[in-house]
Every structure is written in C-alpha cells, then in structure tokens.
Design a protein around this motif. Sequence first.
Motif, PDB file in Angstrom:
ATOM      1  N   ASN A 105       0.694  -1.279  -0.019  1.00  0.00           N
ATOM      2  CA  ASN A 105       0.090   0.204   0.012  1.00  0.00           C
ATOM      3  C   ASN A 105       0.873   1.171   0.166  1.00  0.00           C
ATOM      4  OD1 ASN A 105      -1.040   2.176   2.213  1.00  0.00           O
ATOM      5  ND2 ASN A 105      -2.785   1.427   0.663  1.00  0.00           N
ATOM      6  N   ASP A 106       0.246   2.284  -0.595  1.00  0.00           N
ATOM      7  CA  ASP A 106       1.149   3.249  -0.843  1.00  0.00           C
ATOM      8  C   ASP A 106       1.597   4.271   0.250  1.00  0.00           C
ATOM      9  OD1 ASP A 106      -1.415   4.315  -0.859  1.00  0.00           O
ATOM     10  OD2 ASP A 106      -1.217   5.631  -2.558  1.00  0.00           O
ATOM     11  N   THR A 107       0.571   4.452   1.080  1.00  0.00           N
ATOM     12  CA  THR A 107       0.935   5.041   2.622  1.00  0.00           C
ATOM     13  C   THR A 107       1.586   4.125   3.368  1.00  0.00           C
ATOM     14  OG1 THR A 107      -1.240   6.185   2.251  1.00  0.00           O
ATOM     15  CG2 THR A 107      -0.116   6.526   4.303  1.00  0.00           C
ATOM     16  N   ASP A 108       1.596   3.020   3.345  1.00  0.00           N
ATOM     17  CA  ASP A 108       2.339   1.957   4.114  1.00  0.00           C
ATOM     18  C   ASP A 108       3.918   2.233   3.878  1.00  0.00           C
ATOM     19  OD1 ASP A 108       0.338   1.241   5.926  1.00  0.00           O
ATOM     20  OD2 ASP A 108       0.228  -0.732   4.580  1.00  0.00           O
ATOM     21  N   ALA A 109       3.893   2.404   2.362  1.00  0.00           N
ATOM     22  CA  ALA A 109       5.538   2.464   1.985  1.00  0.00           C
ATOM     23  C   ALA A 109       5.902   3.722   2.625  1.00  0.00           C
ATOM     24  CB  ALA A 109       5.428   2.588   0.242  1.00  0.00           C
ATOM     25  N   ALA A 110       5.094   4.893   2.136  1.00  0.00           N
ATOM     26  CA  ALA A 110       5.697   6.423   2.786  1.00  0.00           C
ATOM     27  C   ALA A 110       6.008   6.241   4.184  1.00  0.00           C
ATOM     28  CB  ALA A 110       4.636   7.260   2.493  1.00  0.00           C
ATOM     29  N   GLY A 111       5.059   5.546   4.994  1.00  0.00           N
ATOM     30  CA  GLY A 111       5.530   5.375   6.449  1.00  0.00           C
ATOM     31  C   GLY A 111       6.754   4.578   6.685  1.00  0.00           C
ATOM     32  N   LEU A 112       7.051   3.519   5.907  1.00  0.00           N
ATOM     33  CA  LEU A 112       8.073   2.948   6.184  1.00  0.00           C
ATOM     34  C   LEU A 112       9.531   3.803   5.937  1.00  0.00           C
ATOM     35  CD1 LEU A 112       7.405  -0.526   4.433  1.00  0.00           C
ATOM     36  CD2 LEU A 112       7.858  -0.313   7.056  1.00  0.00           C
ATOM     37  N   ALA A 113       9.136   4.540   4.818  1.00  0.00           N
ATOM     38  CA  ALA A 113      10.499   5.593   4.501  1.00  0.00           C
ATOM     39  C   ALA A 113      10.666   6.519   5.765  1.00  0.00           C
ATOM     40  CB  ALA A 113      10.192   6.151   3.286  1.00  0.00           C
ATOM     41  N   GLU A 114       9.513   7.036   6.297  1.00  0.00           N
ATOM     42  CA  GLU A 114       9.675   7.892   7.255  1.00  0.00           C
ATOM     43  C   GLU A 114      10.125   7.328   8.579  1.00  0.00           C
ATOM     44  OE1 GLU A 114       9.000  10.973   7.467  1.00  0.00           O
ATOM     45  OE2 GLU A 114       8.547  11.249   5.558  1.00  0.00           O
ATOM     46  N   MET A 115       9.675   5.926   8.869  1.00  0.00           N
ATOM     47  CA  MET A 115      10.064   5.403  10.284  1.00  0.00           C
ATOM     48  C   MET A 115      11.676   4.832  10.163  1.00  0.00           C
ATOM     49  SD  MET A 115       7.655   5.829  12.179  1.00  0.00           S
ATOM     50  CE  MET A 115       8.097   5.007  13.501  1.00  0.00           C
ATOM     51  N   HIS A 116      12.306   4.602   8.933  1.00  0.00           N
ATOM     52  CA  HIS A 116      13.649   4.370   8.801  1.00  0.00           C
ATOM     53  C   HIS A 116      14.445   5.276   8.462  1.00  0.00           C
ATOM     54  CE1 HIS A 116      13.049  -0.121   9.183  1.00  0.00           C
ATOM     55  NE2 HIS A 116      11.654   0.234   9.038  1.00  0.00           N
ATOM     56  N   PHE A 117      14.184   6.329   7.717  1.00  0.00           N
ATOM     57  CA  PHE A 117      15.007   7.192   7.315  1.00  0.00           C
ATOM     58  C   PHE A 117      14.610   8.792   7.628  1.00  0.00           C
ATOM     59  CE2 PHE A 117      15.169   3.671   4.316  1.00  0.00           C
ATOM     60  CZ  PHE A 117      16.454   3.219   4.345  1.00  0.00           C
ATOM     61  N   GLY A 118      13.415   9.030   7.827  1.00  0.00           N
ATOM     62  CA  GLY A 118      12.955  10.097   8.122  1.00  0.00           C
ATOM     63  C   GLY A 118      12.510  10.611   9.443  1.00  0.00           C
ATOM     64  N   LEU A 140       0.207   2.847  10.577  1.00  0.00           N
ATOM     65  CA  LEU A 140       0.370   2.679  11.756  1.00  0.00           C
ATOM     66  C   LEU A 140       1.803   1.791  12.345  1.00  0.00           C
ATOM     67  CD1 LEU A 140      -2.469   3.915  11.750  1.00  0.00           C
ATOM     68  CD2 LEU A 140      -3.012   2.254  13.676  1.00  0.00           C
ATOM     69  N   PHE A 141       2.280   2.158  13.170  1.00  0.00           N
ATOM     70  CA  PHE A 141       3.647   1.397  13.683  1.00  0.00           C
ATOM     71  C   PHE A 141       3.498   1.355  15.127  1.00  0.00           C
ATOM     72  CE2 PHE A 141       4.505   3.410   9.615  1.00  0.00           C
ATOM     73  CZ  PHE A 141       5.325   2.637   8.717  1.00  0.00           C
ATOM     74  N   ILE A 142       4.261   0.048  15.426  1.00  0.00           N
ATOM     75  CA  ILE A 142       4.458  -0.138  17.049  1.00  0.00           C
ATOM     76  C   ILE A 142       5.893  -0.512  17.240  1.00  0.00           C
ATOM     77  CG2 ILE A 142       3.970  -1.610  19.127  1.00  0.00           C
ATOM     78  CD1 ILE A 142       0.987  -1.782  17.999  1.00  0.00           C
ATOM     79  N   ASP A 143       6.613   0.180  17.675  1.00  0.00           N
ATOM     80  CA  ASP A 143       8.200   0.043  17.865  1.00  0.00           C
ATOM     81  C   ASP A 143       8.744  -0.272  16.472  1.00  0.00           C
ATOM     82  OD1 ASP A 143       8.092   0.192  20.390  1.00  0.00           O
ATOM     83  OD2 ASP A 143       7.559  -1.909  21.015  1.00  0.00           O
ATOM     84  N   ARG A 144       8.307   0.779  15.614  1.00  0.00           N
ATOM     85  CA  ARG A 144       8.745   0.594  14.302  1.00  0.00           C
ATOM     86  C   ARG A 144       8.073  -0.472  13.410  1.00  0.00           C
ATOM     87  NH1 ARG A 144      14.431   0.969  14.076  1.00  0.00           N
ATOM     88  NH2 ARG A 144      14.338   2.458  12.333  1.00  0.00           N
ATOM     89  N   LYS A 145       7.260  -1.320  13.996  1.00  0.00           N
ATOM     90  CA  LYS A 145       6.990  -2.189  12.851  1.00  0.00           C
ATOM     91  C   LYS A 145       5.319  -1.778  12.432  1.00  0.00           C
ATOM     92  CE  LYS A 145       9.430  -6.411  14.602  1.00  0.00           C
ATOM     93  NZ  LYS A 145       9.291  -7.816  14.945  1.00  0.00           N
ATOM     94  N   LEU A 146       5.177  -2.236  11.299  1.00  0.00           N
ATOM     95  CA  LEU A 146       4.129  -1.749  10.446  1.00  0.00           C
ATOM     96  C   LEU A 146       2.918  -2.694  10.744  1.00  0.00           C
ATOM     97  CD1 LEU A 146       2.810  -0.054   8.343  1.00  0.00           C
ATOM     98  CD2 LEU A 146       3.523  -1.649   6.536  1.00  0.00           C
ATOM     99  N   ALA A 238       8.746   1.548  -0.835  1.00  0.00           N
ATOM    100  CA  ALA A 238       8.443   0.578  -1.601  1.00  0.00           C
ATOM    101  C   ALA A 238       9.679  -0.207  -2.038  1.00  0.00           C
ATOM    102  CB  ALA A 238       7.600   1.106  -2.684  1.00  0.00           C
ATOM    103  N   ALA A 239      10.713   0.566  -2.540  1.00  0.00           N
ATOM    104  CA  ALA A 239      11.902  -0.287  -2.585  1.00  0.00           C
ATOM    105  C   ALA A 239      12.735  -0.971  -1.370  1.00  0.00           C
ATOM    106  CB  ALA A 239      13.072   0.915  -3.061  1.00  0.00           C
ATOM    107  N   MET A 240      12.157  -0.211  -0.244  1.00  0.00           N
ATOM    108  CA  MET A 240      12.936  -0.779   0.734  1.00  0.00           C
ATOM    109  C   MET A 240      12.251  -2.219   1.094  1.00  0.00           C
ATOM    110  SD  MET A 240      12.665   0.802   4.631  1.00  0.00           S
ATOM    111  CE  MET A 240      11.564  -0.407   5.361  1.00  0.00           C
ATOM    112  N   ILE A 241      10.886  -2.351   0.990  1.00  0.00           N
ATOM    113  CA  ILE A 241      10.143  -3.503   1.445  1.00  0.00           C
ATOM    114  C   ILE A 241      10.591  -4.754   0.388  1.00  0.00           C
ATOM    115  CG2 ILE A 241       8.258  -3.129   0.212  1.00  0.00           C
ATOM    116  CD1 ILE A 241       8.019  -4.506   3.737  1.00  0.00           C
TER     117      ILE A 241
END
Length: 252
Positions: A105-118, A140-146, A238-241
């Motif tokens: 999902n696109d917002t899940d992808a955006a969230g992953l970028a923010e939680m890991h690099f932003g 949504l993230f709990i301890d950086r897990k989606l 998305a690339a990260m996942i």
Amino acid sequence: MEVLGIDIGSYGIKGCIVETEKGEILSEHYSTPPLQDTSPPKILSQMHQVVKKHFNWSGPIGCAFPAPVSHGNVVSAKRIDPGWVDVDAEQLFAEITGNPVTVINDTDAAGLAEMHFGAGKHMDGFVIVLAVGTGIGSSLFIDRKLIPNTELGQIEIQGVTIENLASYKKRKEEELGKKAWAKRLQQMLETYEKIFHPDLFILGGQLSRKAKKIFPYIKINTSFKPASFENEASIVGAAMIATENKETVFYR
C-alpha cells in the motif's frame, strides 16, 4: 542494495532507482502522464513501459499501490479501478516486467520511509503516519513495525469521513483559510487521539509542505511533526520493502 522503486497513482506511474540501505535516490525520477484509465490492462502496459523501456531494469522492484494489499493481492479499490480487487498484483507485475516485484500500500510505503530514514527514525512506541493530500492515507507503527492496510481516512465524524472533512483536496474545493483548515485537522487528530492514544503523529502529503503555516494553529496533547520525505516517500519505502524480511518489518 539497488532497487527500482515504483509509485502508482492517478497522477501517473513514478519511478527511480533507490539505494535501500540509506534510503537514497540514485537516479532521476521518471513519471508517466496522469492515468485516465487505471484498469489492470492499462496499468500493466504502463508498468512495462516504465520498467523495460525507460529504465531497462533487471532486478528487484518495489511497488507502492493506491489500495490495501495483502500477500500481494489487492483487497479493495476505493482509489483505483475496481477491476483490481482480488487480483494478485505481485504476480501480474512480475510477469509483465520479468522481475521479482513486491507490492505494498502506498501510504504504508511512505510510512516505512519515514520510520526508517525520516521523521520517525529511532522512534519507538506507537506512531501514526498520515498522508494528507487528495485523500487521507494512514500507516500505523508499533516500535517501528508496521500494522498494514489501515484506512483511518474512512473513519467518520458526524457522518462525514475524515478525508472528506480535512483532506487537502477538500481545503482547495471549499477554499478554506489556514485557521479553518487547521480546525478540521485538529478535529481529525483529536479523534485519532481518543481512539488510539499514540505517542506521535507524523503528518505528510501536502500538509507537510504547509507545516510552518498550519501547525501553529493545531493544539493537541500528542506530539506531531511534519514528514521529512515529500514525493519520494512511497518510492523509497516500496524499494525498501522489496529487500526486507517482512517478519522484521510487519507487526505480528
């Protein structure tokens, strides 16, 4: 690792090559014209053009998709042609490109970028990432897990969905000023506070670009900050996942 990140939306199909260990963009962006038809055949045709004709790519691909996605299958389709529902998008994209493809999902992808690099880097606890634009996407993230495939923009306040109340699109349609839009955003955030009690909100999309003008008018108990990434967030996530062990990324 180098991965081709793809972001699909009505605005077109965007792509660039990403270095996934650092979340860095390595190539120029490429984008197709806006998509008038988002049916599977049309998007598959455009995907082939982007991957094979423009990038001539051979390798892993991460694809941000504008719908909830579970194990590669599209679950619902509020923002894309309904012909995608129950389609195995990962398999179709892999077949049309000849490459391994991971779809999220696109917002899940955006969230992953923010939680890991932003904005959420090193942030534990419960974090809600919101993309405020044409609609309102959430991750949504709990301890950086989606926790994948949430659609908090569909929650209603007095019979109106939050994205029809507070999105950037609604602001433009109703010509809302800064204070009026901030009041609606505050209603949204207060609603999420009462339901989820998060430790932090990260606010992205068009709202992150307006943070200095809008944020001073929002008064809530929970900390909030603008997203660090702009148009690149979904591509990077998305690339990260595509390179991650999902057991370490998804909350189970």
